[in-house]
Design a protein around this motif. Structure first.
Motif, PDB file in Angstrom:
ATOM      1  N   LYS A  14       1.088   9.293   7.421  1.00 49.30           N
ATOM      2  CA  LYS A  14       0.142   9.065   7.983  1.00 49.30           C
ATOM      3  C   LYS A  14      -0.684   8.704   6.718  1.00 49.30           C
ATOM      4  N   TYR A  15      -0.753   9.075   5.693  1.00 53.84           N
ATOM      5  CA  TYR A  15      -1.201   8.067   4.350  1.00 53.84           C
ATOM      6  C   TYR A  15       0.069   6.895   4.270  1.00 53.84           C
ATOM      7  N   LEU A  16       1.457   8.089   3.954  1.00 55.19           N
ATOM      8  CA  LEU A  16       2.295   6.560   3.883  1.00 55.19           C
ATOM      9  C   LEU A  16       2.834   5.368   4.368  1.00 55.19           C
ATOM     10  N   LYS A  17       1.806   5.727   5.933  1.00 58.97           N
ATOM     11  CA  LYS A  17       1.868   4.044   6.466  1.00 58.97           C
ATOM     12  C   LYS A  17       0.541   3.475   6.645  1.00 58.97           C
ATOM     13  N   PHE A  18      -0.175   4.052   6.009  1.00 63.61           N
ATOM     14  CA  PHE A  18      -1.128   3.200   5.775  1.00 63.61           C
ATOM     15  C   PHE A  18      -1.192   2.502   4.170  1.00 63.61           C
ATOM     16  N   LEU A  27      -3.443  -2.435  -2.615  1.00 66.48           N
ATOM     17  CA  LEU A  27      -2.820  -1.382  -3.202  1.00 66.48           C
ATOM     18  C   LEU A  27      -3.328  -1.216  -4.302  1.00 66.48           C
ATOM     19  N   ILE A  28      -3.318  -2.386  -5.146  1.00 62.63           N
ATOM     20  CA  ILE A  28      -3.435  -2.316  -7.189  1.00 62.63           C
ATOM     21  C   ILE A  28      -5.174  -1.764  -6.549  1.00 62.63           C
ATOM     22  N   LYS A  29      -6.513  -1.684  -6.055  1.00 58.82           N
ATOM     23  CA  LYS A  29      -6.863  -1.362  -5.924  1.00 58.82           C
ATOM     24  C   LYS A  29      -7.313   0.056  -5.313  1.00 58.82           C
ATOM     25  N   ALA A  30      -6.798   0.388  -4.876  1.00 54.36           N
ATOM     26  CA  ALA A  30      -6.566   2.103  -4.058  1.00 54.36           C
ATOM     27  C   ALA A  30      -6.424   2.550  -5.215  1.00 54.36           C
ATOM     28  N   GLY A  31      -4.736   2.653  -6.161  1.00 54.32           N
ATOM     29  CA  GLY A  31      -4.409   3.205  -6.961  1.00 54.32           C
ATOM     30  C   GLY A  31      -5.364   2.833  -7.942  1.00 54.32           C
ATOM     31  N   ILE A  55       2.110   8.091  -4.624  1.00 53.69           N
ATOM     32  CA  ILE A  55       2.286   7.999  -2.912  1.00 53.69           C
ATOM     33  C   ILE A  55       2.254   5.958  -3.507  1.00 53.69           C
ATOM     34  N   CYS A  56       1.236   5.375  -4.124  1.00 52.21           N
ATOM     35  CA  CYS A  56       0.390   4.472  -4.223  1.00 52.21           C
ATOM     36  C   CYS A  56       1.811   3.831  -5.410  1.00 52.21           C
ATOM     37  N   ARG A  57       1.801   5.210  -6.507  1.00 57.88           N
ATOM     38  CA  ARG A  57       2.773   4.523  -7.072  1.00 57.88           C
ATOM     39  C   ARG A  57       3.888   4.195  -7.391  1.00 57.88           C
ATOM     40  N   GLU A  58       4.658   5.015  -6.186  1.00 63.55           N
ATOM     41  CA  GLU A  58       5.776   4.960  -5.051  1.00 63.55           C
ATOM     42  C   GLU A  58       5.733   3.458  -5.130  1.00 63.55           C
ATOM     43  N   GLN A  59       4.774   2.867  -3.983  1.00 64.66           N
ATOM     44  CA  GLN A  59       4.680   1.982  -2.901  1.00 64.66           C
ATOM     45  C   GLN A  59       5.324   0.604  -4.117  1.00 64.66           C
ATOM     46  N   SER A  60       3.835   1.009  -4.963  1.00 65.05           N
ATOM     47  CA  SER A  60       4.391  -0.204  -5.479  1.00 65.05           C
ATOM     48  C   SER A  60       5.873  -0.277  -6.522  1.00 65.05           C
ATOM     49  N   ARG A  61       5.981   0.360  -7.119  1.00 64.06           N
ATOM     50  CA  ARG A  61       7.063   0.331  -8.043  1.00 64.06           C
ATOM     51  C   ARG A  61       8.557  -0.271  -6.609  1.00 64.06           C
ATOM     52  N   ARG A  62       8.690   0.456  -5.392  1.00 66.34           N
ATOM     53  CA  ARG A  62       9.468  -0.832  -4.409  1.00 66.34           C
ATOM     54  C   ARG A  62       9.279  -2.240  -3.839  1.00 66.34           C
TER      55      ARG A  62
END
Length: 66
Positions: A14-18, A27-31, A55-62
């Motif tokens: 659920k968090y990954l979908k969010f 995304l930067i603010k959440a991180g 999860i935020c870091r992984e998504q940012s890298r992607r």
């Protein structure tokens, strides 16, 4: 893994979908918020905040490696 806030069960899916729905700025603010919540505290078992930050870091890298 339980979340310390409200003792809810943390769902990575659920968090990954969010996180995927967030804009780059959001995304930067959440991180940054999660980094402040995690701080420099080292615990034996990672909290939900630690997993959310990863999860935020992984998504940012992607996003930025494209």
């Amino acid at each position: 893994m339980s979340s310390p806030i409200g003792f809810r069960e943390f769902s990575e899916d659920k968090y990954l979908k969010f996180v995927r729905a967030l804009s780059n700025e959001e995304l930067i603010k959440a991180g940054r918020r999660l980094r402040m919540l995690c701080g420099d505290v080292v615990t034996a078992t990672p909290s939900a905040f630690d997993r959310q930050l990863n999860i935020c870091r992984e998504q940012s890298r992607r996003r930025y490696l494209r």
